[in-house]
Enzyme design. Structure first.
Site, PDB file in Angstrom:
ATOM      1  N   LYS A 162      44.953 -16.118  19.031  1.00 35.80           N
ATOM      2  CA  LYS A 162      44.913 -16.919  17.805  1.00 35.80           C
ATOM      3  C   LYS A 162      46.152 -17.796  17.602  1.00 35.80           C
ATOM      4  O   LYS A 162      46.081 -18.792  16.894  1.00 35.80           O
ATOM      5  CB  LYS A 162      44.724 -16.006  16.573  1.00 35.80           C
ATOM      6  N   ASP A 217      39.642 -16.501   8.738  1.00 40.18           N
ATOM      7  CA  ASP A 217      39.971 -15.113   8.345  1.00 40.18           C
ATOM      8  C   ASP A 217      40.547 -15.108   6.934  1.00 40.18           C
ATOM      9  O   ASP A 217      40.251 -14.228   6.128  1.00 40.18           O
ATOM     10  CB  ASP A 217      41.007 -14.496   9.293  1.00 40.18           C
TER      11      ASP A 217
HETATM   12  P1  NAD Z   1      47.937  -6.341  15.090  1.00 40.36           P
HETATM   13  O1  NAD Z   1      48.196  -5.387  16.187  1.00 40.36           O
HETATM   14  O2  NAD Z   1      48.237  -7.789  15.264  1.00 40.36           O
HETATM   15  O3  NAD Z   1      48.729  -5.880  13.763  1.00 40.36           O
HETATM   16  C1  NAD Z   1      48.731  -4.578  13.265  1.00 40.36           C
HETATM   17  C2  NAD Z   1      50.037  -4.375  12.468  1.00 40.36           C
HETATM   18  O4  NAD Z   1      49.989  -3.104  11.836  1.00 40.36           O
HETATM   19  C3  NAD Z   1      51.285  -4.398  13.340  1.00 40.36           C
HETATM   20  O5  NAD Z   1      52.244  -5.262  12.762  1.00 40.36           O
HETATM   21  C4  NAD Z   1      51.757  -2.937  13.335  1.00 40.36           C
HETATM   22  O6  NAD Z   1      53.172  -2.825  13.431  1.00 40.36           O
HETATM   23  C5  NAD Z   1      51.252  -2.463  11.999  1.00 40.36           C
HETATM   24  N1  NAD Z   1      51.029  -1.022  11.897  1.00 40.36           N
HETATM   25  C6  NAD Z   1      50.420  -0.201  12.771  1.00 40.36           C
HETATM   26  N2  NAD Z   1      50.350   1.054  12.276  1.00 40.36           N
HETATM   27  C7  NAD Z   1      50.919   1.008  11.045  1.00 40.36           C
HETATM   28  C8  NAD Z   1      51.127   1.974  10.035  1.00 40.36           C
HETATM   29  N3  NAD Z   1      50.738   3.238  10.184  1.00 40.36           N
HETATM   30  N4  NAD Z   1      51.738   1.574   8.897  1.00 40.36           N
HETATM   31  C9  NAD Z   1      52.135   0.288   8.728  1.00 40.36           C
HETATM   32  N5  NAD Z   1      51.971  -0.663   9.657  1.00 40.36           N
HETATM   33  C10 NAD Z   1      51.363  -0.308  10.805  1.00 40.36           C
HETATM   34  O7  NAD Z   1      46.392  -6.131  14.708  1.00 40.36           O
HETATM   35  P2  NAD Z   1      45.488  -7.116  13.842  1.00 40.36           P
HETATM   36  O8  NAD Z   1      44.883  -8.131  14.738  1.00 40.36           O
HETATM   37  O9  NAD Z   1      46.286  -7.564  12.688  1.00 40.36           O
HETATM   38  O10 NAD Z   1      44.302  -6.165  13.384  1.00 40.36           O
HETATM   39  C11 NAD Z   1      44.521  -5.050  12.513  1.00 40.36           C
HETATM   40  C12 NAD Z   1      43.182  -4.420  12.188  1.00 40.36           C
HETATM   41  O11 NAD Z   1      42.397  -5.327  11.435  1.00 40.36           O
HETATM   42  C13 NAD Z   1      42.334  -4.060  13.407  1.00 40.36           C
HETATM   43  O12 NAD Z   1      41.858  -2.762  13.243  1.00 40.36           O
HETATM   44  C14 NAD Z   1      41.175  -5.017  13.379  1.00 40.36           C
HETATM   45  O13 NAD Z   1      39.988  -4.399  13.789  1.00 40.36           O
HETATM   46  C15 NAD Z   1      41.070  -5.359  11.913  1.00 40.36           C
HETATM   47  N6  NAD Z   1      40.558  -6.727  11.688  1.00 40.36           N
HETATM   48  C16 NAD Z   1      39.489  -6.879  10.853  1.00 40.36           C
HETATM   49  C17 NAD Z   1      38.997  -8.151  10.602  1.00 40.36           C
HETATM   50  C18 NAD Z   1      37.816  -8.337   9.690  1.00 40.36           C
HETATM   51  O14 NAD Z   1      37.228  -9.432   9.720  1.00 40.36           O
HETATM   52  N7  NAD Z   1      37.447  -7.377   8.881  1.00 40.36           N
HETATM   53  C19 NAD Z   1      39.596  -9.281  11.198  1.00 40.36           C
HETATM   54  C20 NAD Z   1      40.695  -9.076  12.031  1.00 40.36           C
HETATM   55  C21 NAD Z   1      41.166  -7.794  12.272  1.00 40.36           C
END
Ligand code: NAD
Length: 282
Positions: free
Chosen positions: A73, A109
């Protein structure tokens, strides 16, 4: 070609993505010929191919556009001619439209979460929200929360630098929203309890069970949103529901990002109820 949708999704590990089916079913329901390709960069036949080559091939093949997902992205921005206002604010693109010889990047998003929030948590108190997770999706969610009128946004991430960077970005995009990175969730609740919590960490996914917040902090006064949607009912949503909270599951963001992308690809309005039904039937 007004009677046709030709598009695709570029990402890694997208075998279970529901986006292609939502786009194709919506196109068919509107009487359009549709082809929406799942372009998984992990597939053996794409070994050695670059994102630039994929975007170039799709454009040359006459695609209307592309959805872009993890991990491309941000990388895709360097390949584009123009960015929409929301893509520029978020600093990430999940939808590319090919039009008039140009590649235009959008971030649906952000609108997707915002629209899900406006519809699903209508009237919820927006004085103070806590966002858990400041990764790729968290950036879109934080900007959407500010756009939805959240006055104070606290951001927690296990990587403090990410929470700090996102707090600064949102403050610069939305001067009316006060933002702060936080390092101790329990202390925040003791000093200045938020009205609502949003999970944008991967915690709660089928392969990563659990919650990014202590269940003892959740009471019925809070609204609770999750963006994880696999499973649909995460441990956080189930816990919050059992405590009497208003809840917003992650399916809404997933459906509305697709609604907006369909509209950008085709120039036609999409039916969110129909797209949600396709999502649910998957
Ligand atoms: P990413 O890896 O880019 O970011 C995740 C972030 O969470 C990181 O900065 C990490 O340090 C942090 N993190 C991890 N565990 C943590 C905790 N216990 N406490 C606090 N922070 C924590 O991932 P992403 O692309 O941002 O996606 C995150 C989630 O969102 C995924 O599970 C994905 O499936 C979901 N998602 C959903 C949609 C939707 O349309 N509903 C869209 C995109 C992503």
């Amino acid at each position: 070609r007004e009677d046709c949708l030709l598009a695709g999704l570029i990402g890694q590990g997208i075998a279970l993505s529901r986006t292609p089916l939502m786009q194709m079913q919506e196109a068919r329901a509107q009487g359009l010929f549709s082809s929406y390709k799942k372009l998984d960069m992990d597939a053996p036949e794409r070994a050695g191919m670059t994102l630039a080559q994929m975007v170039q091939s799709a454009e040359a093949a006459g695609f209307d556009g592309l959805n872009i997902t993890y991990p491309y992205k941000i990388e895709v921005i360097a390949l584009l001619d123009e960015l929409s206002e929301n893509a520029r604010a978020v600093g990430a693109v999940n939808t590319v439209v090919f039009r008039g010889g140009k590649r235009i990047g959008h971030n649906t998003d952000m609108w997707g979460f915002g629209e899900s929030f406006r519809r699903g948590l209508d009237g919820a108190r927006t004085g103070h929200a806590l966002l858990l997770g400041a990764g790729g999706a968290g950036v879109a969610v934080a900007n959407a929360l500010a756009e939805c009128g959240v006055q104070k946004l606290s951001i927690f991430d296990t990587d403090p630098a990410r929470a700090e960077a996102l707090a600064a970005q949102v403050a610069s995009n939305f001067p009316a929203t006060r933002t702060q990175p936080v390092s101790d969730i329990a202390a925040l609740f003791a000093e200045d309890k938020p009205n609502g919590v949003v999970n944008a960490t991967p915690m709660g996914m089928a392969k990563l069970p659990g919650m990014a917040i202590d269940a003892a902090l959740i009471d019925g006064d809070l609204w609770v949103a999750d963006i994880v949607y696999f499973p649909l009912e995460t441990q956080l949503i189930a816990t919050a529901r059992a405590k009497g909270c208003r809840v917003l599951p992650g399916s809404g963001m997933a459906v509305f990002q697709a609604v907006r992308a369909f509209e950008l690809f085709t120039g036609r309005p999409a039916d969110p109820v129909r797209m949600k039904a396709t999502f649910d039937a998957f």
